[in-house]
Motif scaffolding. Structure first.
Motif, PDB file in Angstrom:
ATOM      1  N   PHE A  69     -24.041 -55.123  31.692  1.00 55.45           N
ATOM      2  CA  PHE A  69     -23.450 -54.483  30.519  1.00 55.45           C
ATOM      3  C   PHE A  69     -23.388 -52.966  30.613  1.00 55.45           C
ATOM      4  O   PHE A  69     -22.547 -52.347  29.979  1.00 55.45           O
ATOM      5  N   GLY A  98     -21.672 -46.624  18.273  1.00 55.96           N
ATOM      6  CA  GLY A  98     -22.496 -45.428  18.491  1.00 55.96           C
ATOM      7  C   GLY A  98     -21.665 -44.269  19.008  1.00 55.96           C
ATOM      8  O   GLY A  98     -21.807 -43.131  18.557  1.00 55.96           O
ATOM      9  N   SER A  99     -20.767 -44.572  19.951  1.00 56.87           N
ATOM     10  CA  SER A  99     -19.908 -43.502  20.487  1.00 56.87           C
ATOM     11  C   SER A  99     -19.050 -42.900  19.382  1.00 56.87           C
ATOM     12  O   SER A  99     -18.907 -41.676  19.298  1.00 56.87           O
ATOM     13  N   VAL A 107     -27.900 -37.880  13.178  1.00 54.28           N
ATOM     14  CA  VAL A 107     -27.712 -38.486  14.494  1.00 54.28           C
ATOM     15  C   VAL A 107     -28.940 -38.230  15.355  1.00 54.28           C
ATOM     16  O   VAL A 107     -29.503 -39.143  15.972  1.00 54.28           O
ATOM     17  N   TRP A 163     -19.676 -42.835  16.178  1.00 49.94           N
ATOM     18  CA  TRP A 163     -20.554 -42.062  15.288  1.00 49.94           C
ATOM     19  C   TRP A 163     -20.844 -40.692  15.903  1.00 49.94           C
ATOM     20  O   TRP A 163     -20.658 -39.646  15.278  1.00 49.94           O
ATOM     21  N   ILE A 164     -21.256 -40.707  17.185  1.00 50.16           N
ATOM     22  CA  ILE A 164     -21.638 -39.462  17.850  1.00 50.16           C
ATOM     23  C   ILE A 164     -20.441 -38.522  17.967  1.00 50.16           C
ATOM     24  O   ILE A 164     -20.517 -37.340  17.609  1.00 50.16           O
ATOM     25  N   MET A 165     -19.306 -39.041  18.429  1.00 48.54           N
ATOM     26  CA  MET A 165     -18.185 -38.144  18.723  1.00 48.54           C
ATOM     27  C   MET A 165     -17.499 -37.652  17.445  1.00 48.54           C
ATOM     28  O   MET A 165     -17.080 -36.493  17.376  1.00 48.54           O
ATOM     29  N   ASN A 187     -21.543 -38.628  26.812  1.00 44.41           N
ATOM     30  CA  ASN A 187     -21.783 -39.831  26.013  1.00 44.41           C
ATOM     31  C   ASN A 187     -21.645 -41.101  26.863  1.00 44.41           C
ATOM     32  O   ASN A 187     -22.551 -41.930  26.917  1.00 44.41           O
ATOM     33  N   ARG A 191     -18.560 -31.201  13.233  1.00 42.06           N
ATOM     34  CA  ARG A 191     -19.367 -29.984  13.331  1.00 42.06           C
ATOM     35  C   ARG A 191     -18.656 -28.890  14.108  1.00 42.06           C
ATOM     36  O   ARG A 191     -18.985 -27.712  13.971  1.00 42.06           O
ATOM     37  N   THR A 214     -23.136 -60.184  23.429  1.00 40.48           N
ATOM     38  CA  THR A 214     -22.164 -59.223  23.960  1.00 40.48           C
ATOM     39  C   THR A 214     -21.554 -58.408  22.832  1.00 40.48           C
ATOM     40  O   THR A 214     -21.439 -57.181  22.926  1.00 40.48           O
ATOM     41  N   MET A 232     -26.492 -31.025  22.560  1.00 38.18           N
ATOM     42  CA  MET A 232     -25.059 -30.979  22.305  1.00 38.18           C
ATOM     43  C   MET A 232     -24.796 -30.408  20.905  1.00 38.18           C
ATOM     44  O   MET A 232     -23.776 -29.761  20.679  1.00 38.18           O
ATOM     45  N   GLY A 233     -25.710 -30.656  19.953  1.00 34.80           N
ATOM     46  CA  GLY A 233     -25.520 -30.127  18.616  1.00 34.80           C
ATOM     47  C   GLY A 233     -24.998 -31.143  17.635  1.00 34.80           C
ATOM     48  O   GLY A 233     -24.105 -30.852  16.840  1.00 34.80           O
ATOM     49  N   ASP A 289     -19.011 -37.266  14.562  1.00 31.22           N
ATOM     50  CA  ASP A 289     -19.977 -36.316  14.008  1.00 31.22           C
ATOM     51  C   ASP A 289     -19.816 -34.953  14.683  1.00 31.22           C
ATOM     52  O   ASP A 289     -19.737 -33.916  14.029  1.00 31.22           O
ATOM     53  N   LEU A 290     -19.703 -34.983  16.025  1.00 33.04           N
ATOM     54  CA  LEU A 290     -19.537 -33.732  16.770  1.00 33.04           C
ATOM     55  C   LEU A 290     -18.225 -33.050  16.373  1.00 33.04           C
ATOM     56  O   LEU A 290     -18.179 -31.842  16.156  1.00 33.04           O
ATOM     57  N   ILE A 341     -22.972 -51.693  19.452  1.00 36.94           N
ATOM     58  CA  ILE A 341     -23.868 -50.534  19.607  1.00 36.94           C
ATOM     59  C   ILE A 341     -23.183 -49.430  20.409  1.00 36.94           C
ATOM     60  O   ILE A 341     -23.176 -48.261  20.022  1.00 36.94           O
ATOM     61  N   MET A 342     -22.565 -49.815  21.539  1.00 31.03           N
ATOM     62  CA  MET A 342     -21.986 -48.790  22.428  1.00 31.03           C
ATOM     63  C   MET A 342     -20.764 -48.126  21.791  1.00 31.03           C
ATOM     64  O   MET A 342     -20.672 -46.906  21.720  1.00 31.03           O
ATOM     65  N   ILE A 396     -24.600 -43.740  28.209  1.00 32.98           N
ATOM     66  CA  ILE A 396     -24.580 -45.136  27.757  1.00 32.98           C
ATOM     67  C   ILE A 396     -24.986 -46.016  28.929  1.00 32.98           C
ATOM     68  O   ILE A 396     -25.688 -47.016  28.772  1.00 32.98           O
ATOM     69  N   PHE A 455     -31.646 -41.137  16.958  1.00 34.03           N
ATOM     70  CA  PHE A 455     -31.933 -41.366  18.373  1.00 34.03           C
ATOM     71  C   PHE A 455     -33.343 -40.910  18.747  1.00 34.03           C
ATOM     72  O   PHE A 455     -33.958 -41.466  19.670  1.00 34.03           O
ATOM     73  N   TRP A 487     -29.441 -43.448  23.950  1.00 34.44           N
ATOM     74  CA  TRP A 487     -28.867 -42.597  24.980  1.00 34.44           C
ATOM     75  C   TRP A 487     -28.651 -41.148  24.570  1.00 34.44           C
ATOM     76  O   TRP A 487     -28.632 -40.262  25.407  1.00 34.44           O
ATOM     77  N   LEU A 488     -28.513 -40.894  23.236  1.00 34.49           N
ATOM     78  CA  LEU A 488     -28.201 -39.516  22.846  1.00 34.49           C
ATOM     79  C   LEU A 488     -29.350 -38.550  23.153  1.00 34.49           C
ATOM     80  O   LEU A 488     -29.148 -37.347  23.213  1.00 34.49           O
ATOM     81  N   LEU A 518     -22.834 -57.737  19.985  1.00 37.11           N
ATOM     82  CA  LEU A 518     -23.835 -56.799  19.467  1.00 37.11           C
ATOM     83  C   LEU A 518     -23.881 -55.539  20.336  1.00 37.11           C
ATOM     84  O   LEU A 518     -23.845 -54.408  19.835  1.00 37.11           O
ATOM     85  N   LEU A 519     -23.941 -55.751  21.676  1.00 37.85           N
ATOM     86  CA  LEU A 519     -24.033 -54.594  22.570  1.00 37.85           C
ATOM     87  C   LEU A 519     -22.781 -53.735  22.486  1.00 37.85           C
ATOM     88  O   LEU A 519     -22.863 -52.505  22.456  1.00 37.85           O
TER      89      LEU A 519
END
Lengths: 657, 99
Positions: A240, B85-86, A343, B88-90, A276, B96, B75, A337-338, B92-93, B81-82, A280, A347, A330-331, B77-78
């Motif tokens: 995965f 999560g990506s 977030v 959410w992170i991107m 990112n 900002r 699968t 990164m800020g 959010d960035l 998450i991936m 992962i 993490f 992973w973050l 679920l994973l």
């Protein structure tokens, strides 16, 4: 005709680089000469290179890993020597060369030392432990091996033709993009990882199917050995997580080759999406490497404490919990990164949580040792050294999990010390424990204990000397990857670290001596029973080395430690009434051919030799189709032949009794 | 082992081609504003995954063994998450960076 490849690509720009190239070419020539002198080419080709036997593939993986360990260590000691002398632009390496060395050190140690070592040990032992005759897809297994070797070959060739990446083992854009890195270095890095990554993904799938479908009758999931459990969880992570790095590197390659903008600042690209995607994969990768090591420690500690593993269920659940949690942290590799506080907090907390199941395991091993009759075999010493040292690394890890603390320590040598503190005692000590533990199973004689212990002590002391000063330097604010510096108070620490690297060198020399002495004395330490350490699980019930079919009769399992129970009940080593013919997959050159042309394909893309790309792609495609349509990929060992091999085995057993 | 007729594969193939052609056409003609374009591509991609599972891997809720469906849930679920999560992170960035 030759794309970007010209005579300029030879490393004649510096004496040290030319020396490295000469050693690489000379080493390869030396091996070729020795093989010719021994007239071993035919044997090597028919018995090893074309083999699809999981045990031989496992051994070849481990040989690859040990060779790459040497190369990676040479990089390490060169860096330590540079930093110890580099005050005020001293040192002996130009920045361009130093940057290649730290990039190749990380790339090699993770992708071409740790990954093949782990895959090799799983290949060698897991099918024996679950009582099967081979992995589910033997030919796919050979393909995985040769793709890994092709990737390793690309890294080695970069020493001689062209240069390696200077972008670190993580290859972050924009520095690894075409604007800032127009040479071939980053391309070498990308294609080495892409090609070997395909192999790793397929290994993961192969192991998952093998463990889920090929277990001996009676072996329920909760009767599998801890090593098989950890191999299963690590394989799930491989299947995965590796697609993520394949995508990240593939998109970076598109950016570089075709001027796309996935990770540039212009035209809607976002370089942080590379970080990112990379992590992962990157964080699960840490657990891909360490979970099998945890499994090895569990086997070694139980065997040499002469006790059942304490808290088997908790260990299994902890392994599964780590496997899932490893996808949620992973973050923490790029807190700086800020991101917003939410977030970072999420993490940070998941990172701290993952320490809990790991802590559970440490107690499993400690309580297994408690009141055991401990035999201080080198494998056991690696395990004890691991437990003591790993806990220190775990604590610095929890410290780094707190985002505000991470902001201060990010990219300092504190971080370098932390992850080496996890990976050397955790991963490497684990694999070396497994190597010394299962060596007699693979070759039929034991490794010398004295040199094994010498190697252990040198590695342990060398590790502390090399990395404890880096913790302190990190707290003093020294960034990682520095080619030169001007703070004289750092130098004493770096000198101690360099001395540590020299002690580790003695550890590696002891490993070489151990191999030499053990091979010389192999008749004295021959393992005639197949069970030199009073083993507990099925791999010890076969001969050493096991016959090509592993088990003449597939065992039926009724306990977690089936072989120990059989020895107690007196049902071990029993002859079946009769033997049946066994079909075995035939050897094939297709795996090697695929590996060679994957290497050529990578090389051709790196140097923009487009006709060669087309040729090697066509050869690879044809090879896969040809082999896949071969309906006679197996041969049958007759019952008489099996009986002859088994009679020989029982004669050996009788001589011993 | 049940046999799967050629028809199933052909239906699956046609659906897959259609679901690939739509995003290509939309991108080539700039028929939608970028935000909505991304959404349509995403939906077409997810639908295509389902088409592959149904018509090529022959997964369904009646004949497929339960453990295979469990593996699929794992699968999912994973991937959640991936990918989640990506996002959410991107995003959010992105916020900002005030872009």
């Amino acid at each position: 005709m030759f794309g970007k490849l010209t005579i300029e690509a030879l490393p004649l720009y510096s004496a040290i680089a030319a020396g490295g190239a000469a050693v690489t070419v000379g080493g390869a020539l030396l091996v070729a000469i020795v093989l010719t002198w021994l007239k071993a080419w035919k044997y090597l080709w028919t018995d090893w290179l074309t083999s699809v036997d999981h045990k031989r593939i496992g051994v070849m993986y481990i040989v690859l890993a040990l060779i790459m360990l040497l190369r990676g260590f040479v990089d390490a000691i060169m860096m330590r020597a540079q930093q110890a002398t580099a005050l005020d632009a001293g040192g002996y390496l130009p920045p361009e060369h130093f940057d290649q060395i730290f990039s190749s050190h990380g790339t090699i140690m993770i992708f071409f030392m740790a990954m093949p070592f782990m895959t090799g040990l799983i290949n060698l032992i897991m099918p024996l432990q679950i009582g099967t005759r081979d992995v589910a897809f033997p030919w796919l297994n050979a393909v995985s091996l040769w793709l890994s070797a092709a990737g390793a070959g690309l890294v080695m060739v970069s020493l001689v033709i062209g240069k390696f990446s200077t972008a670190g083992w993580t290859g972050y854009p924009p520095y690894s993009g075409i604007d800032y890195n127009p040479g071939v270095g980053v391309d070498y890095w990308i294609w080495a990882i892409l090609i070997s990554g395909v192999g790793s993904t397929m290994s993961g799938i192969n192991f998952i199917v093998t463990i889920l479908k090929r277990r001996a009758p009676g072996m329920t999931l909760m009767r599998m050995t801890p090593f098989t459990w950890t191999a299963l969880c690590a394989s799930v992570l491989m299947a995965f997580a590796f697609p993520a790095i394949t995508v990240a590197c593939g998109l970076l390659a598109l950016d570089r080759l075709f001027g796309m903008h996935f990770f540039t600042n212009a035209h809607g690209g976002n370089m942080m999406n590379y970080a990112n995607l990379f992590w992962i994969w990157g964080h699960p990768e840490v657990y891909i490497l360490i979970l099998p090591a945890f499994g090895i420690f569990s086997e070694v500690v139980a065997t040499f404490s002469k006790k059942r593993l304490f808290g088997y269920e908790s260990l299994v659940y902890a392994t599964a919990a780590i496997a899932i949690l490893s996808f949620t942290v992973w973050l923490h590799h790029f807190f700086t990164m800020g991101s917003s506080a939410n977030v970072n907090a999420f993490f940070g907390v998941t990172t701290m949580v993952i320490a809990v199941p790991t802590g559970v395991k440490v107690f499993n091993w400690l309580l297994t040792m408690y009141r055991g009759r401990i035999d201080f075999h080198p494998s056991m010493m690696w395990s004890i050294g691991f437990m003591v040292t790993f806990v220190i690394g775990g604590m610095t890890g929890v410290l780094l999990a707190i985002p505000p603390a991470d902001f201060l320590m990010h990219n300092t040598t504190f971080l370098v010390a932390h992850f080496h503190n996890m990976i050397i005692p955790g991963v490497l000590f684990g694999y070396l424990a497994g190597y010394m533990f299962w060596f007699p199973k693979a070759f039929g004689f034991e490794l010398n204990r004295g040199w094994g212990l010498a190697s252990f002590w040198c590695w342990l002391i060398g590790f502390y000397l090399a990395f404890m000063p880096l913790y302190l330097l990190g707290l003093k604010g020294m960034p990682r990857r520095m080619e030169t510096y001007n703070d004289p108070t750092w130098q004493p620490y770096l000198m101690v670290a360099a001395a540590g690297a020299v002690v580790v060198l003695f550890g590696i020399a002891s490993m070489v001596m151990q191999l030499y002495v053990s091979i010389r004395d192999r008749r004295l330490t021959a393992d005639r029973t197949g069970d030199p350490f009073d083993g507990r699980t099925l791999e010890w019930s076969t001969s050493s080395p096991p016959p090509p079919y592993n088990f003449a009769v597939i065992p039926t399992v009724s306990d977690r430690e089936p072989f120990l129970v059989a020895k107690k009940d007196g049902t071990a080593y029993q002859r079946p009434a009769s033997y049946t013919p066994i079909s075995i997959p035939s050897n094939t050159p297709a795996g090697v051919v695929l590996g060679i042309f994957a290497f050529v394909l990578g090389f051709a893309i790196i140097w923009h030799i487009w006709w060669l790309v087309a040729v090697s792609a066509i050869v690879m495609f044809t090879t896969v189709i040809t082999r896949s349509s071969d309906d006679h990929a197996e041969f049958t060992l007759s019952a008489g032949e099996v009986k002859r091999i088994e009679d020989e085995r029982f004669r050996e057993l009788g001589r011993r009794a | 082992m049940e046999r799967h007729g050629l028809a199933t594969y052909l239906i699956g193939f046609v659906l897959a081609v259609v679901l690939t052609a739509i995003p290509f056409w939309l991108v080539a003609t700039h028929a939608l504003p970028p935000q909505r374009l991304l959404l349509v591509i995403g939906i077409a991609a997810v639908l295509q995954v389902l088409v592959h599972l149904r018509f090529f891997l022959h997964l369904n809720f009646t004949t497929t063994p339960k453990e295979n469906l469990l593996a699929l849930v794992f699968t999912a679920l994973l991937i959640f998450i991936m990918v989640g999560g990506s996002f959410w992170i991107m995003f959010d960035l992105h916020q900002r960076m005030m872009s």
